[in-house]
Write an enzyme that holds these catalytic residues in place. Sequence first.
Site, PDB file in Angstrom:
ATOM      1  N   CYS A 289      -7.225 -25.229 -19.390  1.00 54.63           N
ATOM      2  CA  CYS A 289      -5.785 -25.113 -19.152  1.00 54.63           C
ATOM      3  C   CYS A 289      -5.423 -23.679 -18.739  1.00 54.63           C
ATOM      4  CB  CYS A 289      -5.002 -25.600 -20.372  1.00 54.63           C
ATOM      5  SG  CYS A 289      -3.264 -25.959 -19.980  1.00 54.63           S
TER       6      CYS A 289
ATOM      7  N   HIS B 125      -7.040 -30.713 -21.606  1.00 52.97           N
ATOM      8  CA  HIS B 125      -7.486 -30.221 -22.908  1.00 52.97           C
ATOM      9  C   HIS B 125      -8.570 -31.123 -23.490  1.00 52.97           C
ATOM     10  CE1 HIS B 125      -4.587 -26.949 -23.822  1.00 52.97           C
ATOM     11  NE2 HIS B 125      -3.870 -27.577 -22.892  1.00 52.97           N
TER      12      HIS B 125
ATOM     13  N   GLU C 193     -10.526 -30.609 -25.811  1.00 55.39           N
ATOM     14  CA  GLU C 193     -10.587 -30.497 -27.281  1.00 55.39           C
ATOM     15  C   GLU C 193      -9.667 -31.502 -27.971  1.00 55.39           C
ATOM     16  OE1 GLU C 193      -6.947 -28.047 -26.474  1.00 55.39           O
ATOM     17  OE2 GLU C 193      -8.824 -28.498 -25.424  1.00 55.39           O
TER      18      GLU C 193
END
Length: 228
Positions: A115, A209, A211
């Site tokens: 990002c 993202h 994660e």
Amino acid sequence: MAGRPLIGISTYLEAGARWGAWELEAALLPAGYPRLVQRAGGLAAMLPPDGPELAAAAVARLDGLVIAGGPDVEPVHYGAERDPRTGPPARERDAWELALVDAALAAGIPLLGICRGMQLLNVALGGTLVQHIDGHAEVVGVFGQHAVKPVPGTLYAGVVPEEASVPTYHHQAVDRLGAGLVVSAYAADGTVEAVELPTAHWVLGVQWHPEMGEDLRVVRALVKAAGG
């Protein structure tokens, strides 16, 4: 487990963090980042902002580097006036992470920008950003989902060959590409969703993202390259 590559992850410095009886400045990183690196087979090391002149020494101890998501990059770094919708500057973090990117590129270690990290990679190589787009952060503080389509023949397409739905939360995007970068994925509205540096050992930026999702392929590829 011996032999796991050491992956550094850039972090925030935030005032007023609270835990237990304490409210202090803290080096913060959402837990999804180190957990993602760990699940992908790496050892995670947090890299809080430090003097930019120390970035090369930090990178020299790493096998790979992740530049994490976070606040908007200050427009001065890409020669633009600040749009009113651009967030407040994070000057210490900008300076540290730009130096980390430069050091990683110079050292030839695998680098993943997530990002903000992708945008910072683009800026570090002389590119620019669109300071506001609609549709990629629908609700404040809530991650959305949308599809990204890989560009055939790219590093990213070799890792994720199919169109995939990804967790997303951003209001800025890549505009002019930095020197040597190529686009390796797009959203349906044409937003650049991944960039890479074909002349480097392994350098990739993703606008989403990972994660916040379950797909480990991108970070496993980083860890594999870091272990090579």
